[in-house]
Design a protein around this motif. Structure first.
Motif, mmCIF file in Angstrom:
data_model
loop_
_atom_site.group_PDB
_atom_site.id
_atom_site.type_symbol
_atom_site.label_atom_id
_atom_site.label_comp_id
_atom_site.label_asym_id
_atom_site.label_seq_id
_atom_site.Cartn_x
_atom_site.Cartn_y
_atom_site.Cartn_z
ATOM 1 N N UNK A 130 0.834 -1.210 0.000
ATOM 2 C CA UNK A 130 0.000 0.000 0.000
ATOM 3 C C UNK A 130 0.863 1.252 0.000
ATOM 4 N N UNK A 131 1.866 1.265 0.869
ATOM 5 C CA UNK A 131 2.734 2.440 0.973
ATOM 6 C C UNK A 131 3.561 2.616 -0.293
ATOM 7 N N UNK A 132 4.046 1.524 -0.863
ATOM 8 C CA UNK A 132 4.839 1.618 -2.100
ATOM 9 C C UNK A 132 4.005 2.184 -3.245
ATOM 10 N N UNK A 133 2.759 1.701 -3.355
ATOM 11 C CA UNK A 133 1.882 2.197 -4.419
ATOM 12 C C UNK A 133 1.558 3.673 -4.217
ATOM 13 N N UNK A 134 1.325 4.061 -2.957
ATOM 14 C CA UNK A 134 1.010 5.463 -2.670
ATOM 15 C C UNK A 134 2.216 6.357 -2.939
ATOM 16 N N UNK A 135 3.422 5.856 -2.642
ATOM 17 C CA UNK A 135 4.628 6.661 -2.844
ATOM 18 C C UNK A 135 4.872 6.928 -4.324
ATOM 19 N N UNK A 136 4.591 5.945 -5.169
ATOM 20 C CA UNK A 136 4.801 6.151 -6.604
ATOM 21 C C UNK A 136 3.869 7.235 -7.149
ATOM 22 N N UNK A 137 2.711 7.406 -6.525
ATOM 23 C CA UNK A 137 1.773 8.438 -6.964
ATOM 24 C C UNK A 137 2.268 9.848 -6.646
ATOM 25 N N UNK A 138 3.250 9.950 -5.760
ATOM 26 C CA UNK A 138 3.777 11.259 -5.383
ATOM 27 C C UNK A 138 4.820 11.776 -6.372
#
Length: 215
Positions: A130-138
């Motif tokens: 979840x955190x990895x996917x959210x970080x790529x969106x940044x």
């Protein structure tokens, strides 16, 4: 008097107890560090950092709330509680062992932690995803090219922090957690087998165990 097999098991058990207790303490502290330390840094129009338990992001000076990261932080609290348990169980079992007290209850604490960790490993891996996917969106590129020319609104880049970002990989998590489960399970089985030998030497137990039906 202990038999030769029991002496071997007792020696192995004592070594396993020390190893399992020390590893429990290390693992609890290790995973606590990994989930609380930043694993991603964001620079550009969005600035800040991301960890599993918390994050701090600003967009042109305005704080940014990311729902997926907030959910991951909430779920990480259960992992943090388990890590605290692993540390205390390991320390208390070491205390019981070196103070010459009965450490069987400590082994049971460790085994309970291993079973819980086995179930929570999947949760931890899900939080990492979840955190990895959210970080790529940044990682953003707001620059645009129009018929009137280029419009530079800025960009943001995401960087993985060394070493936490690499140590928190799914493979590393599986290796360190499953090693703990195997070690503690072996310790618990040795303790259970020794207890079985001790019970077998007691006359009431032997009579009950070997009594012929109908005699």
């Amino acid at each position: 008097m202990l038999s030769r097999e029991e002496l071997i098991l007792v020696r192995r058990l004592r070594k396993l107890v020390v190893l399992a207790s020390a590893y429990s303490t290390f693992l609890g502290a290790y995973i606590t560090y990994l989930i609380t330390a930043p694993i991603y840094l964001v620079d550009g129009v969005i600035k800040g950092y991301v960890a599993l338990t918390h994050h701090e992001l600003v967009f042109y000076g305005t704080p940014v709330r990311h729902d997926a990261l907030v959910s991951a932080s909430f779920l990480s609290l259960s992992i943090l509680a388990l890590n605290t348990y692993l540390v205390f169980a390991g320390v208390l079992t070491l205390y019981l062992f070196f103070s010459g007290k009965n450490f069987n209850v400590g082994v049971k604490w460790l085994f309970g932690g291993a079973l819980t960790l086995l179930a929570f490993s999947g949760l931890l891996l899900a939080i990492i995803r979840i955190v990895s996917a959210a970080a790529t969106q940044l990682s953003l590129n707001l620059n645009q090219v129009t018929s009137a020319g280029a419009l530079y609104l800025g960009t943001s880049n995401v960087y993985t922090v060394y070493p936490t970002g690499y140590l928190l990989s799914p493979l590393m998590i599986l290796v360190v957690t499953q090693a703990y489960v195997v070690l503690v399970t072996a310790t618990y089985l040795h303790m259970a087998l020794i207890d079985e030998y001790r019970l077998a030497r007691q006359p009431p137990y032997r009579e009950t165990r070997y009594r012929v039906v109908g005699s």
